[in-house]
Design an enzyme around this catalytic site. Structure first.
Site, PDB file in Angstrom:
ATOM      1  N   GLN A   1      -7.022  -0.390 -10.235  1.00 15.62           N
ATOM      2  CA  GLN A   1      -7.008   0.503 -11.397  1.00 15.62           C
ATOM      3  C   GLN A   1      -8.431   0.747 -11.901  1.00 15.62           C
ATOM      4  O   GLN A   1      -8.788   1.875 -12.244  1.00 15.62           O
ATOM      5  CB  GLN A   1      -6.134  -0.088 -12.497  1.00 15.62           C
TER       6      GLN A   1
ATOM      7  N   ASP B   1       1.681  -7.942  -7.114  1.00 18.55           N
ATOM      8  CA  ASP B   1       2.943  -7.500  -7.730  1.00 18.55           C
ATOM      9  C   ASP B   1       4.165  -8.169  -7.095  1.00 18.55           C
ATOM     10  O   ASP B   1       5.253  -8.155  -7.677  1.00 18.55           O
ATOM     11  CB  ASP B   1       3.087  -5.976  -7.612  1.00 18.55           C
TER      12      ASP B   1
END
Ligand code: S3P
Length: 429
Positions: free
Chosen positions: A167, A315
């Protein structure tokens, strides 16, 4: 708050098609909003997070049309975002907030980015630093959202990413695309490269020499037609669920197989899963394939996940932790401190819920060591409003004795609204 009851299953059989990859959906939505022309996207993620990215693009002047055939048309702003009439609401989505900040920082408007309670707790200083170096002015509150961005012309920087974060990398690339000069960026650990592929798909030039990425500024983007690959991080719940049953047989169609995301498949193989990948194709630099999985004779072993691997499958760690007690040798996860600043403190919540189900484990600041050969029992699970926790413990519940109640199960819709329906259709009881 909703509660979902998960009954133990006998096995898992069948096939499902997954919603579009969340990471890729965000990037296509954001870049389509900046590009010139109309981008048509098929299999866009049905999760609430990418819908937040779409809504922000609409507030910035892009036109979004949801077609009857489930495709989405995004007519971009041709490089000129408009001043939004209200704050840009990123919902629960850290990806939207961080990547959007980079995308809009060079536009001469004042933007306010807000989010829900969980997003307001997440660290944002990591994007402020490079964007400030480029000349943007960003106000945070004690390192957190709401973020106010006073946009204006940016200049290129050379940036070494101190934390492995796709990100942050993306925020810098999206800002660099519109800055003056060539921005370069070096990653300590190679993170998912969807932004690099997406930028090239929309017509941008981007170079990679070894560990260094360079993006010339002043570039414009052109609309694309694309199908979003199925989400491997959503597939992970079913892949891990099928590992719990010796006679399981699962087929997942059209799943994203980008090598920077696919380390999960190596971990599953190390655990004793047998993976077959069929019909691999490429679109806009992204690989898509059909995955078939079952358990090798001899059952599930155990594994240790640490170093760069932890960042690459960050994740998927909650669901791996949730199946760890059912392995023979257990699973140890280290170097995963970032888990503490995701949608929740995922180490603490995994620990709390493993404990509720009767598991033994050791909690570390940067991970967990979970011994194998443990039988869990049904329990009350706290999702902590975190989608991946709700889904991970639904998987653990399939091999527990007795029913498990997933409290806050509606959180699954952040990335995977169809999760419980698919799980039910695959489970045989
Ligand atoms: C994402 C990157 C990861 C991941 C998140 C999605 C992305 O976050 O945890 O779910 O799409 O780039 P970080 O970049 O903070 O590691």
């Amino acid at each position: 708050m909703s509660t979902q009851t998960i009954r133990p299953a006998r096995t898992l059989q069948g096939s499902v098609t997954l919603p579009g990859d969340k990471s890729i959906s965000h990037r296509y939505a954001l870049l389509a909003g900046l590009a010139e022309g109309t981008t048509r996207l098929s299999n866009f993620s049905t999760g609430a997070d990418p819908q937040s990215s779409l809504a922000c693009m609409e507030s910035l002047g892009a036109k979004i049309v949801h077609n009857d055939d489930k495709t989405i048309d995004i007519t971009g702003t041709a490089g000129a975002f408009t001043q939004p009439a209200k704050p840009l609401d990123c919902g629960n989505s850290g990806s939207t907030m961080r990547m959007l900040s980079g995308l809009i920082a060079s536009h001469r408007h004042v933007f306010t980015l807000i989010g829900d309670h969980s997003l307001t707790l997440r660290p944002m200083e990591r994007i402020r630093k490079p964007l400030m170096q480029m000349g943007a002015k960003l106000d945070l509150i004690d390192g957190h959202a709401p973020i106010t961005i006073y946009g204006g012309p940016l200049k290129a920087i050379d940036f070494d990413t101190p934390i492995p974060s796709a990100q942050v990398k993306t925020a810098v690339l999206f800002a660099g695309l519109q800055a003056e000069g060539t921005t370069s960026l070096t990653e300590s650990v190679r993170t998912r490269d969807h932004s690099e592929h997406a930028l090239r798909a929309f017509g941008a030039t981007l170079l990679r020499e070894g560990e260094k990425l360079s993006i010339p500024g002043g570039q414009t983007l052109k609309a694309i037609n694309a199908t979003v690959p199925g989400d491997l991080s959503s597939a992970a719940f079913f892949l891990c669920a099928s590992l719990l049953f010796p006679d399981a047989n699962l087929v997942l169609d059209s799943v994203g197989m980008n090598p920077t995301r696919a380390s999960l498949l190596d971990v599953i193989t190390a655990l004793g899963g047998k993976i077959k990948v069929l019909n691999v194709e490429e679109q806009h630099g992204e690989l898509i394939g059909t995955i078939q999985v079952n358990v090798a004779p001899g059952g599930l072993k155990g594994t240790e996940i640490s170093g760069a691997l932890s960042a690459q499958i960050i994740d998927e760690l909650p669901v791996l932790a949730a199946i760890a007690p059912y392995t023979r040798d257990g699973i140890t996860i280290r170097d995963a401190k970032e888990l503490r600043v995701k949608e929740s403190d995922r180490i603490a919540l995994v620990a709390k819920n493993l404990k509720a189900m009767g598991a033994e484990f050791t909690e570390y600041e940067d991970g967990l060591a979970i011994p194998g050969n443990q039988q869990l029992h049904g329990a009350d699970i706290d999702s902590g409003t975190d989608h991946r926790i709700a889904m991970a413990f639904s998987v653990a519940a399939l091999r527990a004795t007795g029913d498990t109640l997933i409290h806050g199960s509606e959180a699954a819709a952040i990335s995977f609204p169809e999760f419980f329906a698919h799980l039910d259709s695959l489970c045989q009881r």
